[in-house]
Design an enzyme around this catalytic site. Structure first.
Site, short mmCIF file in Angstrom:
data_model
loop_
_atom_site.label_atom_id
_atom_site.label_comp_id
_atom_site.label_asym_id
_atom_site.label_seq_id
_atom_site.Cartn_x
_atom_site.Cartn_y
_atom_site.Cartn_z
N CYS A 1 0.85 -1.20 0.00
CA CYS A 1 0.00 0.00 0.00
C CYS A 1 0.89 1.25 0.00
O CYS A 1 1.57 1.51 -0.98
CB CYS A 1 -0.96 -0.05 1.18
SG CYS A 1 -2.38 1.04 0.97
N HIS B 1 -3.44 -5.73 0.85
CA HIS B 1 -2.81 -5.95 2.15
C HIS B 1 -2.76 -7.43 2.55
O HIS B 1 -3.63 -7.89 3.30
CB HIS B 1 -3.62 -5.21 3.22
CG HIS B 1 -3.45 -3.73 3.20
ND1 HIS B 1 -2.43 -3.09 3.85
CD2 HIS B 1 -4.19 -2.76 2.60
CE1 HIS B 1 -2.54 -1.78 3.67
NE2 HIS B 1 -3.60 -1.55 2.90
N GLU C 1 -0.90 -8.69 4.72
CA GLU C 1 -0.69 -8.79 6.17
C GLU C 1 -2.01 -8.73 6.94
O GLU C 1 -2.05 -9.03 8.12
CB GLU C 1 0.29 -7.71 6.64
CG GLU C 1 -0.29 -6.33 6.93
CD GLU C 1 -0.63 -5.52 5.68
OE1 GLU C 1 -0.70 -6.09 4.57
OE2 GLU C 1 -0.85 -4.30 5.82
#
Lengths: 227, 82
Positions: A90, A198, A200
């Site tokens: 990002c 994302h 994560e």
């Protein structure tokens, strides 16, 4: 198993740094080292560098522009040049393009809207350090949350990226206006990956999915095999 | 010396902000607006004698992203002597 030493950089305005720390620790079993934007050096013997999402420096001038010129980024660029894997997610992707580690630029979403939802991504290249745990063409579900994710590069650059298999992930449907629906790209050497979605945020079933986990596992496995 | 740096999106690069503003102008009843492009104006106060090369380097290294933006350097008159 060798120790896997990851570093996660925090810029003023980063807000996904802790998510990346938690994901890396979850997958690797080792707590990453935290690095501050003003640090001139990275700790010794770093195996992996994570640049997190957020709004570094309040997106002043352009998203990622100020962070790309911060002291720690000189050390990150040097490390990337030595072959240390760098993952920018990002805002981290925006920082990587602004720092010149990846080609192109991330512009305001074509719709002008901030987009915050889970999207389907196609794994275009599963031969990279970061993507070897996926099948080629596999469709994964990963959250996106960004305002400036509209990937732009000129046609020659896009052809060059595609020709070398450097498009790592592509949106299955048009999401933010990105040229050729590109969601993530690799550098020439394959040790730098920038992506808007994302992974994560997709490592726990309780939080909506685990499709991001293979990315961190791939990187760890690749590094241990290379050691 | 005062310097103005005009930063604009390159022709052909989609400007969603400009498009939205264009739409809003039409909504306000202004007809005949053919296109709207939004850029950025950066004003610098620099030492007299700052070279053109240095100004150009500032633009290339930070003030503009030359992947998507063009820039133009406008030097205003040197400060009046006190």
């Amino acid at each position: 198993m060798n120790a896997f030493r990851a570093a996660v950089v925090t810029f003023p305005g980063s807000n996904c740094d802790r998510d990346m720390v938690v994901a890396l620790e979850k997958v690797t079993g080792q707590a990453p080292v935290r690095v501050w934007h003003g640090d001139a050096d990275l700790p010794e013997k770093i195996d992996f560098i994570g640049l997190p999402g957020g709004f570094s420096y309040g997106d002043y001038l352009r998203s990622g522009a100020m962070a790309a010129r911060s002291p720690v980024m000189r050390a990150v660029v040097d490390a990337a040049d030595r072959g240390v894997p760098v993952l920018g997610i990002c805002n981290g992707f925006q920082v990587l393009t602004e720092a010149g580690l990846l080609p192109g630029a991330l512009m305001r979403n074509a719709t002008q809207h901030f987009i915050c939802r889970t999207v389907s991504l196609k794994v275009e290249n599963n031969r990279s350090l970061f993507t070897s745990g996926y099948e080629a063409g596999q469709v994964i579900r990963i959250p996106v949350a960004h305002h400036d994710g509209n990937y732009f590069a000129d046609e020659d650059t896009l052809d060059w990226l595609e020709g070398e298999g450097r498009v790592a992930f592509r949106y299955c449907e048009t999401t933010n206006g990105s040229r050729r629906d590109i969601a993530g790209i690799l550098n020439e050497r394959g040790n730098v990956l920038g992506m808007m979605p994302h992974p994560e945020r997709a490592v726990e079933p309780e939080l909506g999915g685990t499709d991001g986990r293979a990315l961190f596992e791939s990187a760890m496995k690749g590094l241990i095999e290379a050691a | 010396m005062k310097v103005r740096i005009h930063v604009n999106l390159k022709p052909g690069v989609l400007d969603p902000q400009g498009r939205a503003v264009h739409h809003a102008l039409e909504g306000l009843g202004f007809s005949g607006v053919e296109d709207v492009r939004i850029g950025r104006l950066i004003e610098l106060e620099v030492a007299d004698g700052t070279s053109d090369a240095a100004l150009d380097e500032m633009c290339r290294k930070l003030l503009a992203n030359t992947v998507i933006e063009n820039y133009r350097i406008e030097k205003l008159a040197e400060k009046e002597p006190a």
